[in-house]
Every structure is written in C-alpha cells, then in structure tokens.
Design a protein around this motif. Structure first.
Motif, short mmCIF file in Angstrom:
data_model
loop_
_atom_site.label_atom_id
_atom_site.label_comp_id
_atom_site.label_asym_id
_atom_site.label_seq_id
_atom_site.Cartn_x
_atom_site.Cartn_y
_atom_site.Cartn_z
N ARG A 44 136.03 98.36 35.56
CA ARG A 44 137.39 97.87 35.64
C ARG A 44 137.40 96.37 35.31
O ARG A 44 136.58 95.61 35.81
N PHE A 182 160.15 97.60 30.95
CA PHE A 182 158.73 97.77 31.29
C PHE A 182 158.15 99.01 30.60
O PHE A 182 157.03 99.00 30.13
N GLU A 183 158.94 100.08 30.57
CA GLU A 183 158.45 101.33 29.94
C GLU A 183 158.16 101.10 28.46
O GLU A 183 157.12 101.54 27.96
N ASP A 184 159.07 100.42 27.76
CA ASP A 184 158.82 100.15 26.34
C ASP A 184 157.64 99.20 26.14
O ASP A 184 156.89 99.32 25.17
N ILE A 186 154.97 99.06 28.05
CA ILE A 186 153.75 99.86 28.23
C ILE A 186 153.50 100.72 27.00
O ILE A 186 152.36 100.80 26.50
N LYS A 187 154.56 101.30 26.47
CA LYS A 187 154.43 102.10 25.24
C LYS A 187 153.89 101.25 24.09
O LYS A 187 152.97 101.66 23.37
N VAL A 211 152.12 96.35 36.46
CA VAL A 211 153.43 95.72 36.26
C VAL A 211 153.70 94.78 37.44
O VAL A 211 153.40 95.13 38.59
N TYR A 221 154.40 98.87 39.52
CA TYR A 221 153.76 100.09 38.99
C TYR A 221 152.36 99.78 38.50
O TYR A 221 152.12 98.79 37.79
N ALA A 222 151.40 100.64 38.89
CA ALA A 222 150.03 100.51 38.42
C ALA A 222 149.54 101.89 38.03
O ALA A 222 149.90 102.88 38.67
N ALA A 223 148.74 101.97 36.98
CA ALA A 223 148.26 103.27 36.53
C ALA A 223 146.94 103.12 35.82
O ALA A 223 146.62 102.05 35.31
N ARG A 224 146.17 104.20 35.85
CA ARG A 224 145.00 104.30 34.98
C ARG A 224 145.27 105.42 33.99
O ARG A 224 145.53 106.56 34.38
N ILE A 225 145.24 105.08 32.72
CA ILE A 225 145.55 106.05 31.67
C ILE A 225 144.24 106.53 31.07
O ILE A 225 143.48 105.75 30.48
N ASP A 229 145.23 111.92 29.15
CA ASP A 229 146.65 111.68 29.45
C ASP A 229 147.49 112.20 28.29
O ASP A 229 147.33 111.77 27.14
N TYR A 231 150.62 111.85 27.49
CA TYR A 231 151.47 110.87 26.82
C TYR A 231 150.65 110.00 25.86
O TYR A 231 151.06 109.76 24.72
#
Lengths: 261, 261
Positions: A44, A182-184, A186-187, A211, A221-225, A229, A231
């Motif tokens: 990480r 935020f979504e855009d 991340i995209k 985020v 928001y936190a994520a591991r992609i 995945d 998406y």
C-alpha cells in the motif's frame, strides 16, 4: 561484498495522483513495488489519518520502499505518543506546518540512510503527495521532494502526479476539470491509471482510492479497486473502443500538395 | 576549463515514430533541439534517400545532435563517393546490411567522441530508427542502439518510438492498426505528437512526415507540418473535445459499499 538488503532495493515505481477540486480532493495510488522485474510485490502506498471534526490527512509515496515505510511509521509513532520531543502532524496548526513536518521526516530518513556510507543520490530517494484539511483553513495539496521542500497545488496546477507520470498525463491534462464530481474524478483517474498500467510493468492493480470532502473534516469514500472489479474492467476494455471512436470523429488527413517538402 | 562546445551539449530530446504497416511505412519526427531550455533550435531529424527502382531508406535520430548529424553526414559522404574503402548504404545487398552499416557508423561516431577523454556514458549517445526497402525484399524497420546493435519491428511490435516516447504511447497502443490507410496513420501520429507536445517542452513543431509505399521503391508522400497548418490545428483542438466525449461515453463510477476498505 554483501548484496544490499532487499528493502534497500525495493522501489515503488508507482503511479500516484492527487486532484484538488472545488468540492475536495481525490487521491489514487497503485500498489506495485519491485526490486527488479523478477521480484515484484504489493504494498500500500497510501496512508490516511483523521481526527474527526479537527483534521484529515492523506499521504501517498513514490520511491524507495524502505524510505517511504519509515516515513509513515515515524509519523504514526509520533501521533501515538503526543507531547514527545518530536511534534506530531496531529498537533501542527496548519497543513503548511504538516507539510513541513512530513518534509523534515522524509529528509531525515533519507539522510540517515545516506550517512551509513551508501551513495545517497537516488537510491534512498522518495517523493510524496500530501493532502488534507485542518479545521478553520481550506484543504491543501502538496508535492514533497526528497530534499524535504515542497510545492503546493493551485488553480493553475490543480493536480500532482508522482512516479511513472507520463503515460497517464495527457488524459488528465485534457479532461480534468476541478468542478467535476468525485465520481467523474475517480473515473478519470481509472482511465489515467489504465493507460499507465497497459504501458508499464512497474505499475499495477490493486488501486487505492481516497476522497476528502471539503469541510467534512473526516475521511470520505475509500476503496481498493482490484483486477476483478467489474467497473474497472468495463473502463479498461471500453476506453480502447471509445478512443477509436474519438479518433474516427476527427476529420481525415489529406495528402495535399500544399505541405509537400 | 573550457565549456563544452555548443554542438556537444545540444540534444535532440525529440520524438520520432516509425510505423510498419501492411501497405508500407510511415515516419514522423519533430524538429526541436535544446542545449537547456534557454537554448532551443530547430533541426531536421529525418533523412531520406532513394535510388528509384532499387532502394529507398529513411533514417530518424534521437540523442546528441553532433552525433546524429555526423552519422548522417558520414552516410551521405559514402553514398557520394562509391567504391571508397567504406561501403555505402546504397551498395548494401539488404536492409539488414544497411542497418549493420548504420549501426557501425553510429558506434564509430560515439566512440570517436568518447575517446577524446569526455566521459562517454550518455553524453554523446543517440538512438536511430531506420526503415526502407531494397528491391527483391520486403520493407523492414529497425531501431538502432548507441552500441550499434539493433532490433527489428514485427507483427507483434509493428511500431517503434524513440526520444520522449511515453506521453504519445497510449494512443498508439490503443488505435494503431497495421491495416489502416496512410492518411489514417498520419492522423494517428499527429494525435500522438500533439499529446507529447502539449506535455513536454522538448518536443515541438514543425513535424516531418515521410511515407514509403511497399514495392514503390521510391520515396512517397513527404511533408513538413508547421504550427500554422490548419489540419494540425483542427486535430490539436478537436482531440481534447473528442477525448472528453469518449470519456463521457463510458459508464459512470458509483461509490458503492462493495469496494469500501
């Protein structure tokens, strides 16, 4: 002569991006490290801390893994033992002072390794991205150099990249808009990371996302992609087609005589 | 101690691409050289030669300008004085032998500079792209290293880049198709060069283009694309919009809980 320790060779070739936006900040980092192409691991490269209602901090690292892990460990030790002689980033009165502390810690770690006799130069170097907000001030985003000094993102330069930055830069330059959601964001980062991953073995999934929303003063928001995945897979396969359509939408080149040499 | 000669510092930071296609080859190079950001000039990095009906050769160069100009001058001197002790690329029986001659010339120039006492390393280095066709054989495309050895493009790797290769690589990886038309190939190269130019000061217009059509055995379409070229301006401004549309065409990212860390 003994070979260098594993940890001294392991490098985060890495790709990390921090976006400074109207509504906050978005951070993304990969997890690939290598000490040669036959010696690859997952670590990480993003650390986040919060004091809810008071401050929130995210740090991303590129460079020598031993150096960057030491920096994070030192920062965390000092958070857990407040009031010791080295102040903690939880006590700094502003993000500027947090950046100074993190920069000083980075320089200290690099120099302590360099002083063991190894040729310092680039071997132990690392570069950091630091973003966050302290209550009462606006969110700020910094890029910290191995020397411990740093620069800050601004309206003119609203994002920073560290590590393997070139492959994924053109799409950021063209499509990043500080007003986007935020979504855009991340995209967009996923497209930028996908271009980098497709071009360079030293950057790979999983990807970490964090985020930080302005004035929330807690981690968002936190994520591991991961590679499975769905998406990410849609973006990765769809972007090639979308690029080809974009390419086809531009007018054709004509070999006319006006340019002939 | 005297400063190094201008010519020894001047570097072609450069971006050059050679595409190997079903119907022939397309070459593009920029013209920016610099000996520091305050010392920028324009030099042609592409040289083409033909013996109509017999052979056709295009050479592109990235690296130390004094080295690459010497290589081109030596090759041309030997063409003009056939039968001398150093054979000319016009006499080589195959493109493989042409590549060996060019590689040997490159190594010779680099070594002659290195032997003057300067630290060789990267200072005098250069990398070349060489493509062409000799009557009776298929067209071939080579990348030649400073050591004089070389690799050849194949179906698996149908294009080579030299110089500042990273910014412009993702679009080539995604959109290049060896079956495309020469016009589409030039358009694709312009997008790749535009992405590089927008990201890096060391690459700039004008751009030189050369087409070699399979079995024509003479030089094909050639052009110099300048900053006021209206088609280039259309691509440069239109690509940003086209990329944004491509980006918007992909599905939205959703911050769902399944990924939360």
């Amino acid at each position: 002569m003994a070979l260098p320790e594993h940890g001294s060779r392991e490098r985060e070739m890495t790709y990390c991006v921090g976006l400074k936006m109207a509504r906050g900040m978005v951070f993304m980092s990969d997890t690939r490290t290598n000490a040669g192409v036959d010696n690859i691991s997952t670590f990480r490269k993003m650390a986040s801390w919060e004091q809810p209602g008071e401050r929130v901090i995210t740090l991303m690292t590129a460079g020598n893994l031993a150096t960057t892990q030491s920096v994070v460990s030192l920062l965390e030790e000092r958070m857990k033992a407040p009031g010791e002689r080295s102040p903690s980033v939880f006590e700094a009165p502003s993000m500027f002072q947090v950046a100074r502390m993190v920069g000083a810690t980075l320089r200290e770690v690099i120099q302590s390794n360099a002083n063991t006799g190894a040729r310092a130069d680039s071997t132990f170097n690392a570069t950091l991205l630091l973003g966050g907000q302290v209550k009462g001030s606006a969110p700020r985003l910094f890029m910290i150099y191995p020397e411990g000094n740093f620069i800050e993102a601004s309206d003119d330069t609203p994002f920073f990249q560290i590590g393997e930055t070139k492959y994924g830069r053109p799409i950021l330059v063209r499509a990043f808009d500080p007003e986007m959601s935020f979504e855009d964001a991340i995209k967009l980062l996923l497209v930028s990371f996908d271009s980098t991953i497709k071009a360079n073995l030293s950057v790979d999934l999983p990807l970490d996302v964090q985020v930080i929303e302005t004035d929330a003063l807690r981690l968002g928001y936190a994520a591991r992609i991961t590679a499975d995945d769905s998406y990410f897979q849609t973006i990765s396969s769809g972007w090639g087609e979308a690029l080809k359509m974009a390419f086809d939408s531009l007018p054709k080149f004509r070999m006319d005589d006006s340019r002939e040499t």
